[in-house]
Enzyme design. Structure first.
Site, PDB file in Angstrom:
ATOM      1  N   TYR A  54      -0.180  -5.273 -19.237  1.00  0.00           N
ATOM      2  CA  TYR A  54      -0.144  -3.584 -19.798  1.00  0.00           C
ATOM      3  C   TYR A  54      -1.137  -2.900 -18.687  1.00  0.00           C
ATOM      4  CZ  TYR A  54       2.845  -5.168 -23.630  1.00  0.00           C
ATOM      5  OH  TYR A  54       3.799  -6.077 -24.306  1.00  0.00           O
TER       6      TYR A  54
ATOM      7  N   ASP B  87      -2.633 -14.148 -27.127  1.00  0.00           N
ATOM      8  CA  ASP B  87      -2.566 -15.279 -26.147  1.00  0.00           C
ATOM      9  C   ASP B  87      -2.289 -14.738 -25.038  1.00  0.00           C
ATOM     10  OD1 ASP B  87      -0.277 -18.199 -26.108  1.00  0.00           O
ATOM     11  OD2 ASP B  87      -2.637 -17.927 -25.390  1.00  0.00           O
TER      12      ASP B  87
ATOM     13  N   HIS C 243       2.888 -10.022 -13.568  1.00  0.00           N
ATOM     14  CA  HIS C 243       4.108  -9.446 -14.116  1.00  0.00           C
ATOM     15  C   HIS C 243       3.795  -8.557 -15.093  1.00  0.00           C
ATOM     16  CE1 HIS C 243       2.847 -12.396 -17.215  1.00  0.00           C
ATOM     17  NE2 HIS C 243       3.550 -11.654 -18.218  1.00  0.00           N
TER      18      HIS C 243
ATOM     19  N   TYR D  53       7.607  -1.186 -27.885  1.00  0.00           N
ATOM     20  CA  TYR D  53       6.417  -0.954 -28.898  1.00  0.00           C
ATOM     21  C   TYR D  53       5.092  -0.759 -28.229  1.00  0.00           C
ATOM     22  CZ  TYR D  53       3.932  -5.241 -28.679  1.00  0.00           C
ATOM     23  OH  TYR D  53       3.035  -6.351 -28.620  1.00  0.00           O
ATOM     24  N   ARG D  54       5.185  -1.016 -26.822  1.00  0.00           N
ATOM     25  CA  ARG D  54       4.083  -1.064 -26.124  1.00  0.00           C
ATOM     26  C   ARG D  54       4.359  -1.019 -24.655  1.00  0.00           C
ATOM     27  NH1 ARG D  54       0.137  -6.191 -26.818  1.00  0.00           N
ATOM     28  NH2 ARG D  54      -1.829  -5.469 -25.848  1.00  0.00           N
TER      29      ARG D  54
END
Lengths: 532, 150
Positions: free
Chosen positions: A92, A151, A395, A477-478
């Site tokens: 992210y 994780d 990724h 959601y993110r």
């Protein structure tokens, strides 16, 4: 030398850096090219391109007072800041700022574990405290509490919670933002505020009661840019007596409907305490026929059953989860779970691991699924290679959220399978993860590369997934900072009323627009015209 | 399972490690020979891992092994060692483990200065550097190195 932020003259930037050095000390200001590259997003979907988000400098304060000093200087010079906790959120955006030219505020030096209460099962930490740090603290001091770790487990508790990440243990702890209790924030004006009961200076329940009195403001500091969080309390799980990890498999495609309905019911009743993974072993890997079916976007149940028969009878779906508690209670919960699922023809049950706690160091090393036991791990990186293919260069996570309904999981994987195939990508793994009490997240890995041609394709894939899934009722959601504008457009009810509310708050809280401009598409007034 | 071919390959990897120009330079300049003060990390889950670990131990190195997941060793041994000052770490691991260790070590001003991949394994050297400052680097990292160091 890195360039100054947009709109900041070179001489002002140099003066600001000198002033920042005066606050944190020469050793903790990073302004050379090599220093700044430490904050590059190694998984950037814009790698090497002009639009890649890059910092102009970084500063590492060690105290709240130094953070206030940094904020004061930023206001004086109009310097955009980008606070990071540990900066390990690689899928992210990592440590790279949302707005190019920002000065990263690296909070890793603020790494004190301020308090742990075994009696109250709480902790209070600074933003540089990683899951590794807290886990080691609990083990070394033989405190019978567990963390709930992300994780991989190399990230920070505060950073992960503020981006609303999740974990794997009991429902009370694995929604990391929900598990927090009280925070301290340096506002963009430099003022320090404490929320919840912490705002009452003598309160003995600062990490015990979330709301305090009056409006509960904590939420506005998550997935936002309204301040720099310098302390956060968390509730911790008491170490259980024992655990039992189990798996449930079902043979047919549509079996996922009663499987998920039942497990969700058991989760809501607290009979199944842990995060539940529902994955499809049959839809994993690179079998050409399987990929053809997934890529068609509308293969029938009969077509899938024929494929399943050809695949040697592998189960279509597998759910895994863990019970925690006294052995007698675990046994009763597991038996009740089996009784509830027995009506699915061909259902199979297996017990995969059982432990009695505390574990020895040797036992800890041998645990296969460490995150489910509050043990931070880096094992996930061993799975980053596509079977039979070259190692992934990186990724992003595409993270749509669906109701806990098996038919939605089927519909979403049909849709995304076709999107991946149409755009020339191998579809990502299929599964629904119940981190939160009322939803499933269907994580997809979207590969990133070190060349512009492939990254252009990746960005197109990601944008298609974001829009297409939102149109079908499955918004994310993110999301990665490069796509946060697009993501927020999917939350545009009433002509973007939520976005306008965010900007109203931003104008009030951060009048000079210095904290994380553009994060989740919240821009300060002075940059709204550019939205760079 | 260790066999003669695996043993020879691991021995070759170890020989390559000690011959790595970067390591040899560092060892000469910093008086850090490939000996008991060096920390060698080995993934025992690799085919070549056990033999490599045995060969390194026979050379007098401090060898720490782990099975696929380096997190436990990071917490118990590597991070504490990095907090004490300049360090040279050598390893024989998977590429994904090296990726993780390189990123984690950067917080302490260290990074991968050389690596060599062979099949599923990679042999590497991570070293602190005065050219790289980082948020958690001990103050001593910047003061003990000459400009010519890697």
């Amino acid at each position: 030398m890195p360039k100054p932020p947009p709109g900041v003259a070179e001489r002002d930037f140099q003066a600001a850096l000198r002033d920042l050095e005066g606050v944190v000390g020469r050793d903790w200001l990073f302004s050379s090219d090599e220093d700044v590259l430490l904050y590059r997003d190694g998984y950037s979907p814009l790698w090497g391109e002009a639009e890649e988000r890059m910092a102009s400098a970084a500063v590492a304060p060690s105290s709240v007072e130094q953070v206030q000093g940094v904020v004061k200087i930023a206001n004086q010079y109009g310097l955009p800041l980008y606070p990071i906790s540990t900066g390990r959120n690689l899928t992210y955006g990592g440590a790279a700022p949302a707005y190019s030219g920002s000065v990263v505020v690296d909070l890793k030096r603020m790494n004190r574990i301020l308090d742990v209460s075994a009696r109250d099962k709480t902790c209070l930490v600074e933003p540089g405290v990683s899951y590794f740090d807290l886990y080691r603290h609990l083990r070394t001091n033989k405190i019978p509490l567990w963390i709930d770790t992300a994780d991989p487990g190399w990230g920070g508790l505060i950073g992960n919670a503020l981006d609303r990440g999740g974990g794997y243990t009991d429902i009370e702890f694995r929604d990391h933002f929900d598990a927090h209790c009280g925070m301290e924030v340096v506002l963009p004006t430099g003022e320090v505020v404490r929320t919840g009961m912490g705002a009452s200076p003598q309160a003995k329940s600062s990490q015990l009661f979330k709301y305090g009195l009056g409006p509960w403001v904590d939420g506005i500091f998550s997935q936002s840019n309204f301040g720099i969080v310098t302390k956060m309390g968390f509730w911790l799980m008491e170490e259980p007596e024992a655990s039992l990890q189990v798996s449930v498999t079902v043979p047919k495609r549509r079996d996922v409907v009663p499987l998920v309905d039942t497990l969700h019911s058991l989760m809501c009743a607290h009979t199944v305490p842990s995060q539940v993974n529902v994955v499809s072993p049959l839809m994993a890997g690179n079998n050409p026929e399987m990929l053809r079916l997934r890529g068609s976007g509308g293969a029938s149940d009969e077509q899938w059953e024929r494929y399943a028969a050809s695949a040697g009878g592998a189960p279509f779906w597998a759910a895994s989860f863990v019970y925690y508690g006294p052995k007698s209670v675990i046994a009763a919960q597991w038996q009740h779970t089996k009784d509830r699922l027995a009506g699915i023809a061909g259902v199979r049950f297996a017990e995969t691991a059982s432990y009695t706690f505390p574990l020895t160091d040797e036992q800890v090393e041998a645990v296969a699924d460490k995150a489910r036991y509050g043990i931070p791990s880096l094992n996930l990186f061993g799975s980053r290679t596509v079977p039979g293919g070259p190692p992934l260069e990186g990724h992003m996570d595409f993270s749509p959220m669906i109701p806990p309904h098996g038919e939605e999981l089927i519909a979403l994987t049909d849709y995304t399978g076709k999107v991946y195939a149409d755009q020339g990508f191998t579809p990502s793994f299929v599964g629904g993860l119940m981190f939160h009490p009322r939803t499933m997240i269907c994580f997809h890995a979207v590969p990133t590369f070190r060349n512009a041609t492939d990254n252009a394709r990746t960005r197109k894939l990601f944008e298609t997934l974001v829009r297409g899934c939102a149109e079908r009722g499955w918004p994310i959601y993110r999301i990665h900072p490069v796509f946060q504008k697009l993501g927020m457009e999917m939350f545009g009810y009433n002509d973007g009323a939520l976005h306008r509310l965010h900007e109203t708050l931003k104008d009030a809280i951060d009048p000079n627009g210095i904290v994380s401009p553009g994060r989740y598409d919240i821009w300060p007034r002075r940059l709204r015209g550019t939205r760079a | 399972m260790t066999n003669r071919r695996v043993f020879i390959r691991s021995g070759a990897s170890l020989a390559m490690l000690t011959a790595l120009p970067a390591y040899a330079t560092l060892a000469r300049q910093r008086a850090m020979p490939f000996d008991s003060s060096s920390l060698v990390l080995v993934d025992s889950g690799l085919d070549t891992g056990p033999a490599f670990a045995a060969a390194a131990a026979a050379e007098g190195c401090t060898v720490r092994t782990f099975n696929r997941d380096v997190a436990g060793l990071w917490m118990s041994a590597i991070a504490p060692r990095l907090r004490t000052g300049p360090v040279v770490l050598c390893g024989h691991t998977s590429a994904s483990t090296l990726f993780c260790l390189d990123l984690l070590a950067r917080d302490y001003g260290a990074h991968t200065i050389q690596s060599n991949e062979e099949g599923e394994s990679v042999t590497w050297v991570i070293s602190s550097s005065p050219m790289r400052r980082a948020a958690l680097a001990p103050l001593g990292v910047r003061t003990q190195w000459s400009d010519s160091d890697a």
